[in-house]
Design a protein around this motif. Structure first.
Motif, PDB file in Angstrom:
ATOM      1  N   VAL A 107      47.345  38.082  31.132  1.00 26.11           N
ATOM      2  CA  VAL A 107      47.189  36.624  31.237  1.00 26.11           C
ATOM      3  C   VAL A 107      48.412  36.003  31.911  1.00 26.11           C
ATOM      4  CG1 VAL A 107      47.081  34.488  29.896  1.00 26.11           C
ATOM      5  CG2 VAL A 107      45.574  36.388  29.325  1.00 26.11           C
ATOM      6  N   ASP A 108      49.598  36.404  31.493  1.00 21.56           N
ATOM      7  CA  ASP A 108      50.816  35.867  32.105  1.00 21.56           C
ATOM      8  C   ASP A 108      50.890  36.223  33.586  1.00 21.56           C
ATOM      9  OD1 ASP A 108      51.614  34.785  29.692  1.00 21.56           O
ATOM     10  OD2 ASP A 108      53.047  36.371  29.224  1.00 21.56           O
ATOM     11  N   LEU A 109      50.595  37.487  33.913  1.00 18.69           N
ATOM     12  CA  LEU A 109      50.624  37.899  35.323  1.00 18.69           C
ATOM     13  C   LEU A 109      49.619  37.106  36.151  1.00 18.69           C
ATOM     14  CD1 LEU A 109      50.925  41.791  35.575  1.00 18.69           C
ATOM     15  CD2 LEU A 109      52.576  40.057  36.294  1.00 18.69           C
ATOM     16  N   ALA A 110      48.411  36.958  35.619  1.00 23.00           N
ATOM     17  CA  ALA A 110      47.371  36.245  36.372  1.00 23.00           C
ATOM     18  C   ALA A 110      47.807  34.809  36.667  1.00 23.00           C
ATOM     19  CB  ALA A 110      46.059  36.265  35.588  1.00 23.00           C
ATOM     20  N   ARG A 111      48.387  34.131  35.681  1.00 23.78           N
ATOM     21  CA  ARG A 111      48.838  32.753  35.907  1.00 23.78           C
ATOM     22  C   ARG A 111      49.947  32.704  36.961  1.00 23.78           C
ATOM     23  NH1 ARG A 111      46.560  29.345  32.339  1.00 23.78           N
ATOM     24  NH2 ARG A 111      46.040  30.088  30.241  1.00 23.78           N
ATOM     25  N   LEU A 112      50.921  33.596  36.838  1.00 21.29           N
ATOM     26  CA  LEU A 112      52.022  33.626  37.792  1.00 21.29           C
ATOM     27  C   LEU A 112      51.521  33.930  39.202  1.00 21.29           C
ATOM     28  CD1 LEU A 112      54.552  35.655  35.613  1.00 21.29           C
ATOM     29  CD2 LEU A 112      54.891  33.293  36.364  1.00 21.29           C
ATOM     30  N   GLN A 113      50.634  34.889  39.321  1.00 27.61           N
ATOM     31  CA  GLN A 113      50.143  35.280  40.640  1.00 27.61           C
ATOM     32  C   GLN A 113      49.292  34.184  41.264  1.00 27.61           C
ATOM     33  OE1 GLN A 113      48.330  39.028  39.565  1.00 27.61           O
ATOM     34  NE2 GLN A 113      50.248  40.158  39.805  1.00 27.61           N
ATOM     35  N   ALA A 114      48.454  33.538  40.465  1.00 30.83           N
ATOM     36  CA  ALA A 114      47.646  32.434  40.993  1.00 30.83           C
ATOM     37  C   ALA A 114      48.536  31.277  41.430  1.00 30.83           C
ATOM     38  CB  ALA A 114      46.637  31.975  39.943  1.00 30.83           C
ATOM     39  N   ALA A 115      49.566  30.972  40.630  1.00 32.97           N
ATOM     40  CA  ALA A 115      50.482  29.887  40.985  1.00 32.97           C
ATOM     41  C   ALA A 115      51.234  30.190  42.268  1.00 32.97           C
ATOM     42  CB  ALA A 115      51.471  29.646  39.840  1.00 32.97           C
ATOM     43  N   ALA A 116      51.407  31.483  42.575  1.00 37.00           N
ATOM     44  CA  ALA A 116      52.105  31.877  43.794  1.00 37.00           C
ATOM     45  C   ALA A 116      51.166  31.954  45.005  1.00 37.00           C
ATOM     46  CB  ALA A 116      52.766  33.240  43.586  1.00 37.00           C
ATOM     47  N   GLY A 117      49.897  31.608  44.825  1.00 37.47           N
ATOM     48  CA  GLY A 117      48.975  31.548  45.953  1.00 37.47           C
ATOM     49  C   GLY A 117      48.077  32.755  46.126  1.00 37.47           C
ATOM     50  N   HIS A 118      48.116  33.681  45.176  1.00 40.18           N
ATOM     51  CA  HIS A 118      47.264  34.867  45.264  1.00 40.18           C
ATOM     52  C   HIS A 118      45.908  34.585  44.628  1.00 40.18           C
ATOM     53  CE1 HIS A 118      50.811  37.084  46.557  1.00 40.18           C
ATOM     54  NE2 HIS A 118      51.444  36.505  45.550  1.00 40.18           N
ATOM     55  N   GLN A 119      44.897  35.331  45.047  1.00 41.60           N
ATOM     56  CA  GLN A 119      43.564  35.235  44.450  1.00 41.60           C
ATOM     57  C   GLN A 119      43.444  36.334  43.405  1.00 41.60           C
ATOM     58  OE1 GLN A 119      41.579  35.260  48.518  1.00 41.60           O
ATOM     59  NE2 GLN A 119      40.265  33.831  47.414  1.00 41.60           N
ATOM     60  N   VAL A 120      43.057  35.943  42.188  1.00 44.40           N
ATOM     61  CA  VAL A 120      43.128  36.863  41.056  1.00 44.40           C
ATOM     62  C   VAL A 120      41.797  36.901  40.320  1.00 44.40           C
ATOM     63  CG1 VAL A 120      44.406  37.459  38.949  1.00 44.40           C
ATOM     64  CG2 VAL A 120      45.577  36.258  40.815  1.00 44.40           C
TER      65      VAL A 120
END
Length: 401
Positions: free
Chosen positions: A33-46
């Motif tokens: 969950v933490d990784l998904a939020r961080l990655q989405a906030a950085a512009g990645h599609q998750v």
């Protein structure tokens, strides 16, 4: 193997990332969950693929709250904890989802998620990342199950572009029992957020001892109950709050009753940890095996007094204070360690665990965790694009050894 330098999220190329794991519960789920939020906030599609049969209402709520960050959606299919013929159906479902979303990164978490992510067919453009979370690495070496799981890990290692170990402990176990085959290796410690370092205000009339986690014998809970019985036999009116659920809950309730502890132990279902920390004076983590448990990170960050066993990655969390840890399965050592913390001068106890909190804050940042995972992906793509160089010609004097 060391964690990579901290890059900026914004400089990483955008990826399509599909995280695959089994149960949406516990520390592994929090990590994803933490990784998904961080990655989405950085512009990645998750996106996420996980089990449809575990987690209950808490998992449903957590996934619903995460949904705005998941542009590739959530796919839930039945997944068994242990090996089962239904694994083939689950693998096909993961493969169909991967084909539908076309991820650049297929990231498996835990033993079962690692199997699905690494066996599902993908195009050459995708990399496969794997984060073990203890699990199969914690079986006792030499046992049939340990040999079976380590053999499977050795086979799957050849289909792994990058290992992202959450602790040095699991990385060492992998090197010892699986070997050097496979892709790149990084250690990416679990990280926690700034808000988790805020002190917890104690509740009125707190329990003396607190346990938070799965109700399983492997967590050392029979040892904790024995230690509680010994403390009470010393005329200490110590009470214990146990928060969590698991397969051994009824066995543990019966054990508490047989030890005469029915009035000294309260059992409550799983719930958010911060309010629970306020209800106990000392957190006890009596585990027999761990990787890098979030519950220890969270308690340490909040400055909660802790008694824990010297297993897995817990010494990595304690750092210079690792000498305070106790051997697993040792009722006497656990009893004495709890008594020492109970008897410690309040100011000394507060200062000691404030120092542990400060140490954890320096070493276990959530942002650092997210950045190091992205750095691991980037390194795996770079390794894919770099051809192997020929070995340099040997030099030396002919005829010498």
């Amino acid at each position: 193997m060391v964690a990579s330098p901290l890059p900026s999220f914004e400089t990483s190329p955008p990826y399509r990332i599909l995280h695959v794991f089994r149960a949406p519960v516990g520390g592994l789920f929090r990590h994803v969950v933490d990784l998904a939020r961080l990655q989405a906030a950085a512009g990645h599609q998750v996106g996420i693929v996980c089990d449809a049969t575990t987690g209950g209402a808490r998992a449903d709520q957590a996934l619903a709250e995460l949904a705005p960050a998941l542009s590739l959606g959530v796919t839930r299919v039945p997944m068994r904890r242990n090996g089962h013929p239904s694994d083939l159906a689950a693998l096909r479902a993961v493969a169909r989802r991967a084909e539908a979303v076309g991820p650049r990164v297929l990231h498996g978490h835990g033993a079962k998620g690692g199997v699905y992510a690494r066996l599902a067919p993908t195009g050459r453009a995708a990399i496969r990342a794997y984060t073990p979370h203890g699990g199969s690495y914690n079986y006792r070496p030499g046992t049939a199950l340990h040999r079976l799981y380590m053999g499977a890990e050795a086979m799957l290692a050849r289909r792994t572009d990058v290992f992202l170990f959450e602790s040095e402990y699991v990385a060492r176990r992998h090197r010892s029992f699986v070997g050097e085959a496979g892709g790149l290796r990084r250690i990416v410690h679990n990280g926690i957020g700034e808000a988790e370092f805020e002190p917890v205000i104690p509740a009125a009339d707190p329990f003396d001892l607190l346990y938070v986690g799965e109700l399983r014998e492997a967590k050392g809970l029979p040892v904790l109950l024995e230690a509680l019985a010994r403390l009470r036999a010393r005329r200490r009116e110590v009470r214990l709050l146990m928060v969590g659920s698991g397969p051994d809950s009824e066995i543990l309730r019966a054990r508490a009753a047989s030890l005469g502890l029915a009035g000294a132990v309260a059992f409550e279902p799983a719930q958010p940890i911060r309010p629970v920390l306020a209800r106990g004076r000392i957190m006890v983590v009596p585990s027999l095996a761990e990787s890098l448990p979030y519950v220890v990170l969270e308690a340490a960050a909040a400055g909660q007094p802790l008694v824990a066993t010297d297993v897995g990655g817990i010494p990595e969390i304690f750092g210079p204070a690792a000498g305070d840890l106790v051997p697993p399965r040792d009722v006497g050592a656990l009893t004495d360690a709890i008594a020492r913390v109970l008897d410690e001068e309040p100011e000394d106890r507060r200062a000691r665990f404030a120092a542990l909190s400060a140490s954890v804050k320096l070493r276990f940042s959530m942002r650092r965790m997210g950045a190091d995972v992205l750095s691991g992906y980037a390194a795996a793509f770079q390794a894919r694009s770099t051809p192997l160089r020929p070995l340099p010609a040997r030099t030396g004097v002919a005829g010498t050894a």
